[in-house]
Design an enzyme around this catalytic site. Sequence first.
Site, PDB file in Angstrom:
ATOM      1  N   ASP A 112       0.802  -1.219   0.000  1.00  0.00           N
ATOM      2  CA  ASP A 112       0.000   0.000   0.000  1.00  0.00           C
ATOM      3  C   ASP A 112       0.838   1.274   0.000  1.00  0.00           C
ATOM      4  O   ASP A 112       0.299   2.383   0.046  1.00  0.00           O
ATOM      5  CB  ASP A 112      -0.983  -0.012   1.176  1.00  0.00           C
ATOM      6  N   ASP A 173      -6.409  -4.910  -5.242  1.00  0.00           N
ATOM      7  CA  ASP A 173      -6.204  -3.526  -4.814  1.00  0.00           C
ATOM      8  C   ASP A 173      -4.858  -2.976  -5.293  1.00  0.00           C
ATOM      9  O   ASP A 173      -4.678  -1.785  -5.482  1.00  0.00           O
ATOM     10  CB  ASP A 173      -6.237  -3.402  -3.288  1.00  0.00           C
TER      11      ASP A 173
END
Length: 395
Positions: A112, A173
Site C-alpha cells: 500500500d 487492490d
Amino acid sequence: MKQVMDEGILATSKYEKAPRLTKERCMEALTFIYGQIDRNLETFKDTFPSEASTGNIYRQVGNTEWTPAFWTGMLWLAYETTGNEKYRLAGEKQIESFRQRVEEQRYTNTHDLGFLYTLSCVSAYKLTGNEEAKQIALDAAELLYIRYLDQAGIIQAWGDLSDPKQQGRMIIDCLMNLPLLYWASEVSGDTKFYEAAASHVRMSARYLIREDASSFHTFYMDTETGQPKYGSTAQGYADDSCWSRGQAWGIYGFPLSYRYTGDAELIELTSKIANYFLNRLPADYVCYWDLIFTEGPEERDSSAAAIAVCGLLEAAKHLPVLDPLKRQYENAALLILESLIENYMTTHTPESNGILLHAVYSKPGNNGVDECCIWGDYYMQEALVRVTRDWKPYW
Ligand code: GLY
C-alpha cells in the site's frame, strides 16, 4: 492474455442518454466537501482520520495504516481546485509524517506504499515541484520494489516476504499501487520499477480476473516455481463471489496501467469487468458490498461506487470517440455520481465529519460496516474534480 468473457452491458438503454446531473450541482457538492475539509483541518493537522468512522465520525489516528494519504490527497485536491494556500500548507505539513514513515521503515511491510506515497508526495511534487516530496516518493518506490517477486512476476501484498501465510499473495487492490512504480521509472530513469509494475499488471489480468470477468480479491502464486496456486477472498462474501470494491479497483487500476504501458488489452479487459459491475447494480446504481447481492437488506459500499466512477471516467478517456461504450461509461459514471450526491453524502447528517455515508470496510471482519470510509471520501472528491475540470491524475 487469457480469454475473458464479455457480458456486454445488459441494459444499454439505461446508459444511452446523459443523466440530469449538472456541473453546477457537482460544484455545489465540491463546495460542501471543502466545508467538511475546513471543519477537519485543525483536528487532522498532525494526525489522520481513522480508516472508517464510528457512528459516521472519524477518530484521530497516527500514520500507520494504508489510509492516511487519502486525507492528505483530499487536501491536495482542494489546493489544486481552489488555489487556497491553507490547503497547500496543511498538505505540506503532513509530508514530514510520510518522510518519517519511509525513513524509519515503520509500517512499510505492505504494497500500500503506492496509495500512501502517490497521494501524499507524488501529488505534492506534481502540483508544487516539491523536491523533498519527490525524493520521499522515490524512497517509497524502492521499498515497494523490494516486494516484487521475480519468479512469480508479482508484488506481494501483505506481510513479511517470508511469512508462509502471505507468501506469493497478490490482491486486486494493488493495481492502484502500480502508478508509484511507473512514476518512479519516469523520474529516475531506472526501468526496474516499470518492469515490475508491467509484469504485475499482466499477472493480475491473468489470475485475479476470472473467465466470467469477475475478480478474485486475492490470488496465491508459488514463489519458487512461479506457478499459479488458487484464488481466495479476504473482504468479500466468499472465495468465489465478487467483492465490489475489488472489482472497482480493477475498473480503475487497469486503465491507469494502460496510461503508462499503452497495452490495449488492458482497456479491452477493463470493459469486460466494468460491464460485469454495471450489470449487477441495484436500481439506485450504488453497488452492494459484494456483487453477489443485487437486492435486499445487505449494506451498500458507496466507496466502491466512488472508485468505479473514477475508473469508468478514466476508461472512457481511452476509448475511441466512435465506440458507443465511451458515452455509456461516461453516462454510467454520472448516474452513479448523481445517486451518491443525492442519497449518500453527509449533507443532511450534520454530526458527521465525513463525506460519504454507507460504505463498508470489511463485512467479514465486522469493521467499518455502513460507515464513512476515508478512501470513499477521497474518491468522491476526485470524481467530482474529474467531472468539473480537465484533471491530470496524481496516479
Ligand atoms: N485496500 C484495502 C481495501 O480496499 O479495503
